[in-house]
Enzyme design. Structure first.
Site: not given
Ligand code: CDT
Length: 307
Positions: A47, A107, A124, A143, A169, A194
Protein backbone atom coordinates in the site's frame (compact mmCIF):
# COMPACT_ATOMS: atom_id res chain seq x y z
CA UNK A 1 -3.97 -30.11 -14.90
CA UNK A 2 -2.95 -27.37 -12.56
CA UNK A 3 -3.01 -23.64 -13.02
CA UNK A 4 0.10 -22.12 -11.47
CA UNK A 5 0.76 -18.47 -10.73
CA UNK A 6 4.20 -17.90 -9.33
CA UNK A 7 3.63 -14.83 -7.21
CA UNK A 8 6.16 -12.62 -5.45
CA UNK A 9 5.39 -10.55 -2.37
CA UNK A 10 7.80 -7.61 -2.65
CA UNK A 11 7.96 -6.23 0.86
CA UNK A 12 9.42 -2.75 1.21
CA UNK A 13 11.44 -1.42 4.08
CA UNK A 14 10.74 2.15 5.18
CA UNK A 15 10.44 5.07 2.78
CA UNK A 16 11.52 8.23 4.58
CA UNK A 17 10.06 11.65 3.85
CA UNK A 18 13.11 12.85 1.95
CA UNK A 19 13.31 9.78 -0.32
CA UNK A 20 12.47 10.71 -3.90
CA UNK A 21 9.93 8.87 -6.05
CA UNK A 22 12.80 8.10 -8.42
CA UNK A 23 14.78 6.30 -5.71
CA UNK A 24 11.71 4.33 -4.65
CA UNK A 25 10.95 3.28 -8.23
CA UNK A 26 14.55 2.03 -8.47
CA UNK A 27 13.89 -0.16 -5.41
CA UNK A 28 10.66 -1.46 -6.97
CA UNK A 29 12.46 -2.28 -10.21
CA UNK A 30 15.20 -4.14 -8.30
CA UNK A 31 12.52 -6.26 -6.59
CA UNK A 32 10.74 -6.82 -9.90
CA UNK A 33 14.01 -8.09 -11.38
CA UNK A 34 14.46 -10.43 -8.39
CA UNK A 35 10.93 -11.64 -9.05
CA UNK A 36 11.71 -12.29 -12.70
CA UNK A 37 14.84 -14.26 -11.71
CA UNK A 38 12.67 -16.34 -9.35
CA UNK A 39 10.23 -17.11 -12.16
CA UNK A 40 7.42 -14.88 -10.91
CA UNK A 41 4.44 -14.13 -13.13
CA UNK A 42 3.31 -11.38 -10.80
CA UNK A 43 5.01 -9.26 -8.13
CA UNK A 44 2.91 -7.50 -5.47
CA UNK A 45 4.06 -4.25 -3.83
CA UNK A 46 2.63 -2.65 -0.64
CA UNK A 47 0.00 0.00 0.00
CA UNK A 48 1.21 3.57 -0.73
CA UNK A 49 4.37 2.07 -2.17
CA UNK A 50 5.73 5.24 -3.77
CA UNK A 51 5.95 7.47 -0.70
CA UNK A 52 6.27 7.50 3.03
CA UNK A 53 2.99 6.82 4.87
CA UNK A 54 2.04 10.51 4.86
CA UNK A 55 -1.29 10.20 6.82
CA UNK A 56 0.89 10.14 9.92
CA UNK A 57 1.08 13.93 9.61
CA UNK A 58 -1.83 16.32 9.62
CA UNK A 59 -1.92 19.50 7.52
CA UNK A 60 -4.59 22.19 7.85
CA UNK A 61 -4.77 22.74 4.10
CA UNK A 62 -5.02 19.40 2.33
CA UNK A 63 -3.82 20.87 -0.96
CA UNK A 64 -0.39 21.29 0.62
CA UNK A 65 -0.31 17.45 0.64
CA UNK A 66 -1.08 17.15 -3.07
CA UNK A 67 2.53 16.23 -3.80
CA UNK A 68 2.01 12.84 -2.10
CA UNK A 69 -0.67 11.86 -4.65
CA UNK A 70 -0.38 10.58 -8.24
CA UNK A 71 -2.46 12.38 -10.85
CA UNK A 72 -1.79 9.79 -13.55
CA UNK A 73 -0.59 6.21 -13.69
CA UNK A 74 1.76 5.50 -15.27
CA UNK A 75 3.40 8.85 -14.67
CA UNK A 76 6.77 10.00 -16.00
CA UNK A 77 8.41 8.83 -12.74
CA UNK A 78 6.74 5.41 -12.66
CA UNK A 79 6.97 4.71 -16.41
CA UNK A 80 10.32 2.85 -15.99
CA UNK A 81 8.54 0.33 -13.72
CA UNK A 82 5.94 -0.34 -16.41
CA UNK A 83 8.66 -0.56 -19.07
CA UNK A 84 10.64 -3.04 -16.97
CA UNK A 85 7.55 -5.17 -16.38
CA UNK A 86 6.98 -5.38 -20.15
CA UNK A 87 10.68 -6.10 -20.79
CA UNK A 88 10.73 -8.90 -18.17
CA UNK A 89 7.23 -10.22 -18.89
CA UNK A 90 6.29 -9.90 -15.20
CA UNK A 91 3.05 -8.30 -14.00
CA UNK A 92 2.77 -6.26 -10.83
CA UNK A 93 0.34 -4.82 -8.31
CA UNK A 94 1.10 -1.36 -6.91
CA UNK A 95 -0.48 0.78 -4.20
CA UNK A 96 -0.41 4.58 -4.35
CA UNK A 97 -2.36 7.71 -3.38
CA UNK A 98 -4.60 8.83 -6.23
CA UNK A 99 -5.84 12.38 -6.88
CA UNK A 100 -8.42 12.39 -9.65
CA UNK A 101 -8.98 15.17 -12.19
CA UNK A 102 -12.18 16.15 -10.37
CA UNK A 103 -10.43 16.37 -6.98
CA UNK A 104 -11.22 13.01 -5.35
CA UNK A 105 -8.59 11.36 -3.20
CA UNK A 106 -8.36 7.58 -2.99
CA UNK A 107 -6.02 4.99 -1.52
CA UNK A 108 -5.59 2.96 -4.69
CA UNK A 109 -4.02 -0.25 -5.97
CA UNK A 110 -3.63 -1.28 -9.61
CA UNK A 111 -3.01 -4.62 -11.29
CA UNK A 112 -0.68 -4.52 -14.27
CA UNK A 113 -0.37 -7.36 -16.77
CA UNK A 114 2.87 -8.79 -18.13
CA UNK A 115 2.69 -6.46 -21.14
CA UNK A 116 2.67 -3.40 -18.87
CA UNK A 117 -1.04 -2.64 -19.37
CA UNK A 118 -3.26 -1.73 -16.41
CA UNK A 119 -5.97 -4.40 -16.14
CA UNK A 120 -7.69 -3.31 -12.94
CA UNK A 121 -7.90 -0.54 -10.38
CA UNK A 122 -9.14 -0.98 -6.80
CA UNK A 123 -9.82 1.87 -4.37
CA UNK A 124 -9.78 1.17 -0.62
CA UNK A 125 -13.20 0.63 0.94
CA UNK A 126 -12.45 0.46 4.70
CA UNK A 127 -10.64 3.67 5.70
CA UNK A 128 -9.28 3.42 9.26
CA UNK A 129 -7.99 6.04 11.66
CA UNK A 130 -9.40 9.53 12.18
CA UNK A 131 -10.62 12.62 10.28
CA UNK A 132 -9.34 15.39 12.52
CA UNK A 133 -6.03 16.33 14.08
CA UNK A 134 -5.49 14.51 17.38
CA UNK A 135 -2.56 16.36 18.93
CA UNK A 136 -2.13 14.02 21.90
CA UNK A 137 -1.16 11.10 19.68
CA UNK A 138 2.54 10.24 19.20
CA UNK A 139 1.73 10.09 15.47
CA UNK A 140 -1.40 10.63 13.42
CA UNK A 141 -3.30 8.01 11.42
CA UNK A 142 -5.41 10.52 9.47
CA UNK A 143 -6.39 8.29 6.56
CA UNK A 144 -9.99 9.43 6.97
CA UNK A 145 -8.85 12.99 6.27
CA UNK A 146 -6.70 12.13 3.27
CA UNK A 147 -8.88 9.50 1.54
CA UNK A 148 -12.54 9.01 0.81
CA UNK A 149 -13.93 5.47 0.95
CA UNK A 150 -14.58 3.90 -2.41
CA UNK A 151 -18.17 3.19 -3.36
CA UNK A 152 -17.05 0.83 -6.13
CA UNK A 153 -16.66 -2.15 -3.82
CA UNK A 154 -14.55 -5.22 -4.40
CA UNK A 155 -13.83 -6.35 -7.93
CA UNK A 156 -12.53 -9.67 -9.19
CA UNK A 157 -10.81 -9.69 -12.55
CA UNK A 158 -9.83 -12.45 -14.97
CA UNK A 159 -6.05 -12.11 -15.11
CA UNK A 160 -2.94 -14.26 -14.92
CA UNK A 161 -5.01 -17.31 -15.84
CA UNK A 162 -7.29 -17.02 -12.84
CA UNK A 163 -9.69 -14.75 -10.94
CA UNK A 164 -7.76 -12.07 -9.09
CA UNK A 165 -9.11 -9.64 -6.50
CA UNK A 166 -7.57 -6.78 -4.55
CA UNK A 167 -7.92 -5.26 -1.09
CA UNK A 168 -5.83 -2.72 0.82
CA UNK A 169 -4.54 -2.98 4.37
CA UNK A 170 -7.43 -2.39 6.79
CA UNK A 171 -9.78 -4.15 4.32
CA UNK A 172 -8.07 -7.41 5.31
CA UNK A 173 -9.51 -7.23 8.82
CA UNK A 174 -13.13 -7.36 7.60
CA UNK A 175 -14.65 -10.73 6.64
CA UNK A 176 -17.05 -9.01 4.25
CA UNK A 177 -14.10 -8.03 2.07
CA UNK A 178 -13.15 -11.63 1.37
CA UNK A 179 -16.75 -12.86 1.15
CA UNK A 180 -17.79 -10.36 -1.51
CA UNK A 181 -14.84 -11.50 -3.58
CA UNK A 182 -15.48 -15.13 -2.63
CA UNK A 183 -18.96 -14.79 -4.08
CA UNK A 184 -17.31 -13.71 -7.33
CA UNK A 185 -15.14 -16.83 -7.37
CA UNK A 186 -11.89 -15.16 -6.40
CA UNK A 187 -8.81 -17.38 -6.48
CA UNK A 188 -6.09 -14.95 -5.42
CA UNK A 189 -6.44 -11.75 -3.37
CA UNK A 190 -3.64 -9.19 -3.45
CA UNK A 191 -3.23 -6.90 -0.43
CA UNK A 192 -0.69 -4.20 0.38
CA UNK A 193 -0.47 -2.86 3.93
CA UNK A 194 1.16 -0.33 6.30
CA UNK A 195 0.49 -1.40 9.88
CA UNK A 196 2.04 0.60 12.73
CA UNK A 197 2.91 -1.76 15.57
CA UNK A 198 1.76 0.80 18.15
CA UNK A 199 -2.03 0.97 18.06
CA UNK A 200 -2.73 4.25 19.82
CA UNK A 201 -6.41 3.67 20.81
CA UNK A 202 -5.51 0.40 22.60
CA UNK A 203 -1.79 -0.32 23.10
CA UNK A 204 -2.57 -3.76 24.56
CA UNK A 205 -2.99 -4.81 20.92
CA UNK A 206 0.60 -3.88 20.04
CA UNK A 207 2.12 -7.27 20.83
CA UNK A 208 -0.68 -8.95 18.88
CA UNK A 209 -0.16 -7.11 15.57
CA UNK A 210 1.62 -10.05 13.92
CA UNK A 211 -0.93 -12.53 15.25
CA UNK A 212 -3.88 -10.46 14.05
CA UNK A 213 -2.28 -9.92 10.64
CA UNK A 214 -1.90 -13.65 10.11
CA UNK A 215 -5.23 -14.47 11.74
CA UNK A 216 -7.33 -12.37 9.36
CA UNK A 217 -5.55 -13.36 6.17
CA UNK A 218 -5.39 -17.06 7.04
CA UNK A 219 -9.07 -17.20 7.97
CA UNK A 220 -10.11 -15.12 4.94
CA UNK A 221 -8.19 -17.45 2.66
CA UNK A 222 -9.57 -20.63 4.21
CA UNK A 223 -13.21 -19.50 4.50
CA UNK A 224 -13.29 -18.50 0.85
CA UNK A 225 -10.96 -21.08 -0.67
CA UNK A 226 -8.56 -18.50 -2.07
CA UNK A 227 -4.89 -17.58 -2.09
CA UNK A 228 -4.08 -14.36 -0.21
CA UNK A 229 -0.90 -12.38 -0.78
CA UNK A 230 -0.24 -9.82 1.98
CA UNK A 231 2.62 -7.38 1.44
CA UNK A 232 3.95 -4.92 4.00
CA UNK A 233 5.84 -1.70 4.05
CA UNK A 234 7.62 -2.43 7.30
CA UNK A 235 10.39 -1.15 9.53
CA UNK A 236 10.94 2.18 11.22
CA UNK A 237 9.62 4.92 8.95
CA UNK A 238 9.87 8.48 10.26
CA UNK A 239 10.14 7.07 13.79
CA UNK A 240 7.09 4.80 13.49
CA UNK A 241 7.76 1.07 13.64
CA UNK A 242 5.60 -0.89 11.20
CA UNK A 243 4.87 -4.57 10.89
CA UNK A 244 6.63 -6.63 8.23
CA UNK A 245 5.60 -10.30 8.13
CA UNK A 246 4.49 -10.23 4.51
CA UNK A 247 3.03 -13.60 3.68
CA UNK A 248 1.51 -15.82 1.03
CA UNK A 249 -1.42 -17.86 2.33
CA UNK A 250 -2.88 -20.94 0.63
CA UNK A 251 -6.61 -21.75 0.29
CA UNK A 252 -6.09 -24.17 3.18
CA UNK A 253 -5.22 -21.20 5.39
CA UNK A 254 -1.60 -22.32 5.66
CA UNK A 255 1.22 -19.80 5.31
CA UNK A 256 3.47 -21.02 2.49
CA UNK A 257 5.99 -18.15 2.54
CA UNK A 258 6.73 -15.38 5.01
CA UNK A 259 9.21 -12.49 5.10
CA UNK A 260 11.99 -12.71 7.66
CA UNK A 261 13.05 -9.05 7.72
CA UNK A 262 11.42 -5.63 7.79
CA UNK A 263 13.46 -4.46 4.78
CA UNK A 264 13.07 -4.71 1.04
CA UNK A 265 12.62 -8.47 0.66
CA UNK A 266 11.06 -10.67 -1.98
CA UNK A 267 9.31 -13.87 -1.00
CA UNK A 268 7.55 -16.02 -3.56
CA UNK A 269 5.48 -19.16 -4.00
CA UNK A 270 4.14 -21.31 -6.80
CA UNK A 271 0.40 -21.03 -6.29
CA UNK A 272 -1.85 -23.65 -7.83
CA UNK A 273 -5.20 -21.96 -8.42
CA UNK A 274 -6.86 -25.35 -8.74
CA UNK A 275 -6.20 -25.86 -5.03
CA UNK A 276 -9.03 -23.34 -4.45
CA UNK A 277 -11.61 -25.81 -5.80
CA UNK A 278 -10.80 -28.27 -3.01
CA UNK A 279 -12.34 -25.81 -0.54
CA UNK A 280 -14.85 -24.06 -2.78
CA UNK A 281 -16.32 -27.42 -3.80
CA UNK A 282 -16.49 -29.10 -0.38
CA UNK A 283 -16.69 -27.49 3.06
CA UNK A 284 -17.21 -24.01 1.58
CA UNK A 285 -19.55 -24.97 -1.24
CA UNK A 286 -21.39 -21.66 -0.96
CA UNK A 287 -24.31 -22.61 -3.15
CA UNK A 288 -25.03 -25.69 -1.06
CA UNK A 289 -24.34 -24.48 2.45
CA UNK A 290 -24.63 -20.70 2.76
CA UNK A 291 -27.82 -19.25 4.27
CA UNK A 292 -28.15 -15.72 2.87
CA UNK A 293 -31.80 -15.65 3.91
CA UNK A 294 -30.67 -15.21 7.53
CA UNK A 295 -27.72 -12.90 6.84
CA UNK A 296 -29.82 -9.80 6.19
CA UNK A 297 -28.26 -7.72 9.00
CA UNK A 298 -24.90 -7.91 7.28
CA UNK A 299 -25.95 -5.48 4.57
CA UNK A 300 -28.96 -3.84 6.25
CA UNK A 301 -27.13 -2.25 9.19
CA UNK A 302 -23.67 -0.86 9.98
CA UNK A 303 -23.29 -0.84 13.76
CA UNK A 304 -24.59 -3.07 16.50
CA UNK A 305 -28.31 -2.79 17.33
CA UNK A 306 -29.13 -4.14 20.77
CA UNK A 307 -32.54 -5.71 21.32
N1 CDT B 1 -3.04 1.43 6.42
C1 CDT B 1 -3.92 0.82 7.24
O1 CDT B 1 -5.06 0.60 6.88
N2 CDT B 1 -3.48 0.52 8.48
C2 CDT B 1 -4.32 0.02 9.52
C3 CDT B 1 -3.77 0.47 10.82
C4 CDT B 1 -4.71 0.31 11.92
S1 CDT B 1 -5.87 1.57 12.10
C5 CDT B 1 -4.99 2.85 12.79
C6 CDT B 1 -4.42 -1.50 9.51
O2 CDT B 1 -5.53 -2.03 9.59
O3 CDT B 1 -3.38 -2.19 9.50
Amino acid sequence: MSRIITVGAAQLGPIQKEHTRESVVERLIALLRQGAAAGCDLVVFPELALTTFFPRWFVDDITTADHWYERSMPSPVTQPLFDTARELGVGFCLGYAELTDDGHRFNTQILVEKDGSVVAKYRKVHIPGHEHHEPDRPFQHAERYYFEPSMEGFGVWKAFGGRVGMMICNDRRWPETYRVMGLKGVEMILCGYNTPIHYVPDPSQDILQGFHNALVMQSGAYQNGTWVVGVAKGGVEEGVDSLGQSMIVAPSGQIVAQALTTDDELIFARCDLDWCARYKGTLFDFDRYRRPEVYGNITAQRGVILD
